[in-house]
Motif scaffolding. Structure first.
Motif, mmCIF file in Angstrom:
data_model
loop_
_atom_site.group_PDB
_atom_site.id
_atom_site.type_symbol
_atom_site.label_atom_id
_atom_site.label_comp_id
_atom_site.label_asym_id
_atom_site.label_seq_id
_atom_site.Cartn_x
_atom_site.Cartn_y
_atom_site.Cartn_z
ATOM 1 N N PHE A 226 0.831 -1.205 0.000
ATOM 2 C CA PHE A 226 0.000 0.000 0.000
ATOM 3 C C PHE A 226 0.867 1.258 0.000
ATOM 4 O O PHE A 226 0.525 2.269 -0.640
ATOM 5 N N GLU A 227 1.982 1.223 0.709
ATOM 6 C CA GLU A 227 2.845 2.400 0.828
ATOM 7 C C GLU A 227 3.774 2.571 -0.382
ATOM 8 O O GLU A 227 4.331 3.654 -0.569
ATOM 9 N N ASP A 228 3.963 1.533 -1.167
ATOM 10 C CA ASP A 228 4.841 1.643 -2.344
ATOM 11 C C ASP A 228 4.107 2.372 -3.464
ATOM 12 O O ASP A 228 3.069 1.909 -3.944
ATOM 13 N N GLU A 229 4.654 3.492 -3.904
ATOM 14 C CA GLU A 229 3.982 4.319 -4.906
ATOM 15 C C GLU A 229 3.945 3.675 -6.288
ATOM 16 O O GLU A 229 3.128 4.062 -7.140
ATOM 17 N N ASN A 230 4.780 2.685 -6.526
ATOM 18 C CA ASN A 230 4.801 2.037 -7.836
ATOM 19 C C ASN A 230 3.783 0.907 -7.967
ATOM 20 O O ASN A 230 3.490 0.474 -9.082
ATOM 21 N N VAL A 231 3.271 0.427 -6.844
ATOM 22 C CA VAL A 231 2.287 -0.657 -6.880
ATOM 23 C C VAL A 231 0.920 -0.073 -7.216
ATOM 24 O O VAL A 231 0.464 0.882 -6.585
ATOM 25 N N LEU A 232 0.243 -0.660 -8.178
ATOM 26 C CA LEU A 232 -1.069 -0.186 -8.598
ATOM 27 C C LEU A 232 -2.152 -0.704 -7.645
ATOM 28 O O LEU A 232 -2.098 -1.857 -7.195
ATOM 29 N N HIS A 233 -3.137 0.146 -7.371
ATOM 30 C CA HIS A 233 -4.250 -0.273 -6.509
ATOM 31 C C HIS A 233 -5.305 -1.041 -7.298
ATOM 32 O O HIS A 233 -6.157 -1.713 -6.698
ATOM 33 N N TYR A 234 -5.258 -0.912 -8.629
ATOM 34 C CA TYR A 234 -6.161 -1.694 -9.462
ATOM 35 C C TYR A 234 -5.384 -2.191 -10.676
ATOM 36 O O TYR A 234 -4.734 -1.390 -11.354
ATOM 37 N N PRO A 235 -5.357 -3.492 -10.921
ATOM 38 C CA PRO A 235 -5.993 -4.563 -10.144
ATOM 39 C C PRO A 235 -5.407 -4.661 -8.726
ATOM 40 O O PRO A 235 -4.214 -4.396 -8.536
ATOM 41 N N GLU A 236 -6.236 -5.082 -7.801
ATOM 42 C CA GLU A 236 -5.829 -5.171 -6.396
ATOM 43 C C GLU A 236 -4.820 -6.297 -6.218
ATOM 44 O O GLU A 236 -4.975 -7.379 -6.782
ATOM 45 N N PRO A 237 -3.758 -6.067 -5.437
ATOM 46 C CA PRO A 237 -2.757 -7.120 -5.211
ATOM 47 C C PRO A 237 -3.371 -8.348 -4.533
ATOM 48 O O PRO A 237 -4.285 -8.233 -3.721
#
Length: 304
Positions: A226-237
């Protein structure tokens, strides 16, 4: 007594054909003016014009091939197709220039074209693999499974596409090596394009011991993602128990990222998860073997 004069009279005269006598007569009567007007000026002019045709033709071949290449780039936006078409166009224009040069020198170019055709057939039979690579290059340009700058895996090699020539595909590996792969091998094998789509999924497997708190481990991983700015929120991990292995519980973690952030995000998350697990006391087990012996069995250790 036979004198020298008598011997000369007895020696038969050398009889020459009329053509030879005419040539000898022309040579005897030849002067500088005749040599200049009959030989130097006509043939020298032809030679100079032929040289000029070849030089100008080479320049025009480069010029027109570049013009055609720019037109192809504007219409297709494909730099590999541009390079391929430019090579073919330059070769064809240069061939026309050579034929025009030889024609100016007085060589029968019709027989030369027939000779080139026969030589082309012989060379084609001798270089079947090269023709196969050429045909494969054309097919790759038609189907366009990759473009310049894409990171692909093809022909057993992986790297960034630098350019595709008439016969070879040039890749630059991650450690900055240049790899040349025949187009036939690329087209005949499967091609994996890692850069085609805008997003990619990173697949992690984190092993934790059976004694560790699974929910706590999942919370740590979720917070890191959640805190990593490169991880996308959609699709959800995805964070789930994927396997109960022999000595560990395996957590399958699958976040989505932009393709150009794949490697950097993968490295960062691995480091953050290790640090988070250490702080929370969640152990990552080593491969180990538990040996159970009967109670009455004694084990003796000896020093070697």
């Amino acid at each position: 007594m036979t004198t020298t004069a008598d011997k000369a009279k007895e020696t038969p005269e050398l009889t020459l054909p009329p053509e030879a006598k005419e040539i000898i007569s022309d040579v005897k009567n030849l002067d500088f003016q005749g040599l200049l007007h009959d030989w130097i000026i006509p043939y020298g002019t032809k030679l100079l014009i032929a040289i000029a045709i070849f030089i100008i033709g080479r320049y025009l071949a480069r010029f027109f091939s570049r013009v055609i290449g720019k037109a192809v780039l504007v219409s297709s936006k494909d730099e590999m197709l541009q390079s391929f078409v430019m090579s073919i166009a330059y070769f064809l224009f240069l061939l026309i220039t050579i034929i025009a040069t030889l024609s100016q020198l007085g060589i029968n170019t019709s027989s030369l074209v027939a000779l080139i055709g026969a030589a082309g057939l012989a060379i084609g039979l001798a270089l079947q693999n090269s023709l196969q690579n050429f045909a494969a290059g054309v097919m790759l340009l038609i189907f366009k499974p990759f473009k310049k700058g894409d990171f692909i895996e093809a022909g057993g090699k992986s790297g960034k596409v630098e350019q595709m020539g008439i016969l070879m595909l040039e890749l630059r590996t991650g450690d900055n090596k240049t790899v040349l792969i025949p187009n036939g091998k690329v087209f005949a094998d499967s091609i994996t394009n890692y850069s085609r789509n805008e997003t990619r999924r990173i697949d992690f497997i984190f092993d934790i011991s059976y004694e560790s708190d699974i929910e706590k481990a999942k919370e740590i991983i979720a917070q890191i993602l959640f805190e990593d700015e490169n991880v996308l929120h959609y699709p959800e991990p995805t964070i789930a128990v994927g396997n109960l292995a022999a000595s560990s519980v395996q957590l399958f973690v699958r976040p989505w990222v932009q393709t150009n952030n794949y490697s950097s995000t993968q490295f960062a998350i691995l480091e953050k998860v290790k640090i988070g697990f250490d702080k929370a006391g969640i152990s990552i087990p080593y491969n180990q073997l538990d040996l159970h012996l009967p109670a009455e069995t004694s084990v003796t250790f000896s020093k070697s």
